[in-house]
Design an enzyme around this catalytic site. Sequence first.
Site, short mmCIF file in Angstrom:
data_model
loop_
_atom_site.label_atom_id
_atom_site.label_comp_id
_atom_site.label_asym_id
_atom_site.label_seq_id
_atom_site.Cartn_x
_atom_site.Cartn_y
_atom_site.Cartn_z
CG HIS A 59 -1.85 -1.19 1.19
ND1 HIS A 59 -3.15 -1.14 0.74
CD2 HIS A 59 -1.62 -2.49 1.48
CE1 HIS A 59 -3.68 -2.35 0.77
NE2 HIS A 59 -2.77 -3.19 1.22
CG HIS A 113 -4.81 -5.46 7.95
ND1 HIS A 113 -4.63 -6.77 7.56
CD2 HIS A 113 -4.01 -4.73 7.13
CE1 HIS A 113 -3.76 -6.81 6.56
NE2 HIS A 113 -3.37 -5.58 6.28
CG HIS A 172 -5.80 -6.47 -1.28
ND1 HIS A 172 -4.67 -6.89 -1.95
CD2 HIS A 172 -5.35 -5.89 -0.14
CE1 HIS A 172 -3.58 -6.60 -1.25
NE2 HIS A 172 -3.98 -5.97 -0.14
FE FE Z 1 -2.72 -5.20 1.40
ZN ZN Z 2 -2.19 -4.79 4.54
#
Ligand code: FE
Ligand code: ZN
Length: 244
Positions: A59, A113, A172
């Site tokens: 990213h 995450h 994604h």
């Molecule tokens: Fe990713």
């Molecule tokens: Zn990630």
Amino acid sequence: MRVEIVPCLSDNYAYVLTCEATGQSAIVDASDSAPVLEAVARAGRRVAAIWSTHHHHDHTGGNEAVAAALRVSEVLGHSSDRGRIPAQTRFVEHGDAWQLGLLNVRVLHIPGHTTGAVAYVVSGDGQQAVFTGDTLFVAGCGRLFEGTPEMMHASLARLSQLHPATLVYCGHEYTEANLRFASHVEPGNRDVAAALVAASERRMAGQPTVPSTVASEIACNPFVRARDAGELGARRKAKDSFRS
Ligand code: FE
Ligand code: ZN
């Protein structure tokens, strides 16, 4: 508000967000410099900033090259990602707000995450969009690399409180696999079944499945729909080993 979707790497999305009234643009997640610079050039955009959703390389890998090529001095990420986001110059917190041209922008801290994950909520022209990185995917959520099920549950709750019509742009293209898992979790959910047909058609036509909406995530996403952090954690574990 205009959003150009920029496919990067194998299944990442970067975005070029533009205030059409003023021509000001921001790049969300400069994953890879070549496709992002090409998209900016193709659309003739004037880029004021790069907004990173979290520190992962897929990213932020284009941050340095894109910032240098476009002479962008504003590279945003969460304050706790200091030292982890390349070229970062601005360290944002939950609730920070500013304008991109005439568009209103607001930061939500959404750990799970990663601990420094943020979403950018953008509103204007009677529309709202949210860029969720790898926290909320279409019909899924990111792996819990740094956070706990409790954190992810709270973060998804935070995102699902946005207006139901809010457009969801995630990091994604995982939608078809996510919906196959969703239909395994809730075989009777007709919204999931319909979404899977629609997503497959889009992918077959070479189209992205983003954006989704908050309403659709509330109807289809097994992690948003998890009744508590325990159920979310169990579903996340099951998804880690799910093969459709
Ligand atoms: Fe990713
Ligand atoms: Zn990630």
